[in-house]
Design a protein around this motif. Structure first.
Motif, PDB file in Angstrom:
ATOM      1  N   SER A 114       0.792  -1.103  -0.015  1.00 43.02           N
ATOM      2  CA  SER A 114      -0.201   0.012   0.025  1.00 43.02           C
ATOM      3  C   SER A 114       0.933   1.125  -0.100  1.00 43.02           C
ATOM      4  O   SER A 114       2.063   1.253   0.313  1.00 43.02           O
ATOM      5  N   VAL A 139     -10.237  -9.659   0.256  1.00 45.74           N
ATOM      6  CA  VAL A 139     -11.054  -8.340  -0.567  1.00 45.74           C
ATOM      7  C   VAL A 139     -11.493  -8.892  -2.013  1.00 45.74           C
ATOM      8  O   VAL A 139     -12.597  -8.184  -2.583  1.00 45.74           O
ATOM      9  N   GLU A 181       0.214  -1.929   4.597  1.00 44.91           N
ATOM     10  CA  GLU A 181      -0.569  -3.048   4.324  1.00 44.91           C
ATOM     11  C   GLU A 181       0.139  -3.465   3.011  1.00 44.91           C
ATOM     12  O   GLU A 181       0.840  -2.948   2.347  1.00 44.91           O
ATOM     13  N   ASP A 207      -2.384  -6.272   7.158  1.00 46.04           N
ATOM     14  CA  ASP A 207      -1.909  -5.296   8.154  1.00 46.04           C
ATOM     15  C   ASP A 207      -0.370  -5.917   8.257  1.00 46.04           C
ATOM     16  O   ASP A 207      -0.165  -6.860   8.881  1.00 46.04           O
ATOM     17  N   GLN A 232      -6.751   4.269  -1.782  1.00 43.71           N
ATOM     18  CA  GLN A 232      -8.129   3.885  -1.768  1.00 43.71           C
ATOM     19  C   GLN A 232      -8.638   2.813  -2.346  1.00 43.71           C
ATOM     20  O   GLN A 232      -9.945   2.329  -2.117  1.00 43.71           O
ATOM     21  N   SER A 286     -12.772  -0.896  -3.885  1.00 41.23           N
ATOM     22  CA  SER A 286     -12.269   0.013  -2.834  1.00 41.23           C
ATOM     23  C   SER A 286     -11.205  -1.023  -2.062  1.00 41.23           C
ATOM     24  O   SER A 286     -11.208  -1.825  -2.286  1.00 41.23           O
ATOM     25  N   ARG A 287     -10.401  -0.057  -1.244  1.00 42.62           N
ATOM     26  CA  ARG A 287      -9.521  -0.817  -0.647  1.00 42.62           C
ATOM     27  C   ARG A 287     -10.135  -2.262   0.374  1.00 42.62           C
ATOM     28  O   ARG A 287      -9.207  -2.983   0.803  1.00 42.62           O
ATOM     29  N   THR A 288     -11.312  -1.971   0.648  1.00 42.17           N
ATOM     30  CA  THR A 288     -11.885  -3.026   1.727  1.00 42.17           C
ATOM     31  C   THR A 288     -12.706  -4.153   0.727  1.00 42.17           C
ATOM     32  O   THR A 288     -13.326  -5.042   1.245  1.00 42.17           O
ATOM     33  N   ARG A 298      -5.556  -9.850   8.340  1.00 41.43           N
ATOM     34  CA  ARG A 298      -5.825  -9.649   7.003  1.00 41.43           C
ATOM     35  C   ARG A 298      -7.224  -9.859   6.649  1.00 41.43           C
ATOM     36  O   ARG A 298      -8.199 -10.565   7.556  1.00 41.43           O
ATOM     37  N   ARG A 299      -7.777  -9.677   5.516  1.00 46.04           N
ATOM     38  CA  ARG A 299      -9.073  -9.904   5.152  1.00 46.04           C
ATOM     39  C   ARG A 299      -8.850 -10.102   3.618  1.00 46.04           C
ATOM     40  O   ARG A 299      -8.204  -9.740   3.063  1.00 46.04           O
ATOM     41  N   ASP A 342     -15.161  -3.467  -1.543  1.00 51.50           N
ATOM     42  CA  ASP A 342     -16.641  -3.079  -1.958  1.00 51.50           C
ATOM     43  C   ASP A 342     -16.418  -2.294  -3.365  1.00 51.50           C
ATOM     44  O   ASP A 342     -15.106  -1.878  -3.832  1.00 51.50           O
TER      45      ASP A 342
END
Length: 437
Positions: free
Chosen positions: A214, A245, A219, A236, A262, A280-282, A242-243, A284
């Motif tokens: 990132s 995405v 990240e 992270d 972002q 998006s970074r998440t 972590r997740r 979404d």
């Protein structure tokens, strides 16, 4: 499932060839010495190198890290400095060196310092830099660090010296990420820019590919096959949390951060053939960016965030294209050769590093985007995954050496190359992190 080598290229498969003698010569030294920690294996000679004397810091032997040797290796690896033999000369930051003596040795600059253990267990690193030609003290500094950060302190000293003498920021205290493979075990590592001090971020029996920092360095995005399919994760760095995405139907690959951190671009095949999407970074707000009947992959954002470069075989063979980050019709960027992949944009937005197949060999090239001029930086056969240092002066990449995958850095003119420490593992997928840590 695709092979590991196919995973590493995304949609494009990788080939294996023999290594050219110029890099094999480095390999001979590496194989014999296992690359001693502070030895820099250099190939090539720079046109202009500033001669500098770096004397051993007073009492550095009382600490766990040879600070002056780390500084010396950092500056040498940059390609801009030539280290002079200081022949055991003892000086510290308070010395009053006889400049005439150092001019006689051919020095343009001189660095000296000291390392002292403090009562609380920290180490105090002090240093002074002199301009030998002008006979002036041009500054220094002091760093009080815990023992675990003594190596980082040495890198920061090197950064300061580099900036004082070149006017540009140094990258020695930045970090890299890469993937190693031993047998069937894959590990994502985070290490100092010189390859030392590596720490594991993820280990898996399944492939890990395409790490991407990132912009704030906090990240890492990457692709993991731990669930037996390609899934994009964001982790992270500090906590390891972590997740997922991108875990859509089909493959999810090649994540790339927007400059503002972002958004992520990624290659998804959820609607059929592999195409570019932005989210998006998440994870979404997924939006499809390309709509072609070809494979579109390996997105790379321009420095200003307005454009995305990518690889597509829409013209019959893999080539690099550029399009608006909001979508639209792409323009073809590469025309020489029938196979051009893995675009990486320089921080100033003026250059693009990429891999081109030349007479069956995959070689690192750089393009001046204004003129379209392309320069070959290597004469090896199996280069991959170029990534610019955050000051744009070096490129890290992977290549093959004596049958194994190793990491190297090169100056952007290709004149100075350095082999990073090579543990008993294949090292792949390097990516250089941003300033700060």
């Amino acid at each position: 499932m695709q092979s590991d080598h196919q995973h590493r290229r995304g949609a494009w498969s990788r080939r294996s060839f023999l290594v050219k003698p110029s890099v094999a010569a480095l390999g001979a030294a590496w194989a014999g010495s296992a690359l001693a920690q502070f030895r820099v294996e250099i190939s090539g000679v720079g046109a202009t190198q500033l001669p500098i004397g770096i004397v051993r810091f007073r009492d550095e032997q009382k600490g766990p890290q040879p600070v002056s040797a780390i500084v010396r290796a950092d500056l040498e690896r940059s390609g801009l400095f030539r280290n002079l033999d200081t022949n055991g000369i003892a000086l510290d930051e308070n010395a009053k060196p006889v400049m005439g003596d150092w001019r006689a040795k051919g020095a343009d600059a001189l660095l000296a310092g000291s390392v002292m253990r403090l009562a609380d267990g920290r180490f105090d690193v002090r240093y002074t830099l002199w301009d030998v030609v002008k006979g002036t003290n041009i500054g220094g500094g002091a760093l009080a660090v815990p023992v675990a950060d003594l190596r980082l302190a040495a890198h920061r000293v090197a950064d300061d010296v580099y900036e004082k003498l070149t006017g540009e920021k140094g990258v020695f205290s930045t970090r890299i990420a890469y993937v190693s493979k031993i047998g069937s075990r894959h590990t994502l590592w985070i290490a100092d820019a010189d390859g030392e001090g590596a720490q594991s971020a993820l280990a898996s029996p399944e492939p890990i590919i395409s790490p991407a920092w990132s912009p704030n360095g906090k990240e890492l995005a990457y692709v993991s096959f731990e669930s037996r399919k390609a899934v994009v994760y964001v982790q992270d760095v500090a906590s390891g949390a972590r997740r997922a995405v991108a875990n859509f139907r089909g493959t999810n690959s090649a994540p790339a951060w927007s400059p503002d951190g972002q958004q992520l671009a990624a290659t998804l095949s959820r609607d059929g053939i592999s195409q570019l999407y932005v989210m998006s970074r998440t994870g979404d707000n997924v939006r499809r960016l390309t709509s072609s009947n070809a494979i579109d992959t390996e997105a790379a954002w321009s420095a200003d965030g307005r454009s995305i470069y990518f690889v597509s075989d829409r013209g019959g063979s893999p080539q690099i294209y550029r399009m608006s980050a909001t979508g639209g019709s792409p323009d073809r960027i590469t025309f020489a050769g029938s196979y051009n992949i893995s675009p990486a944009l320089s921080p100033d937005g003026r250059s693009m590093a990429f891999i081109s197949r030349v007479n069956g060999a995959f070689r690192l090239h750089v393009m001046d985007l204004a003129s379209g001029t392309v320069t070959a930086l290597t004469d090896t056969n199996d280069d991959e995954s170029p990534s610019f240092a955050p000051n744009g002066r070096l490129i890290i990449y992977a290549t093959r050496l004596q049958g194994r995958d190793v990491l190297m850095t090169t100056t952007v003119d290709g004149k100075i190359k350095a082999l990073l420490p090579a543990p008993q593992a294949d090292m792949r997928e390097p990516v250089w992190g941003p300033f700060g840590r």
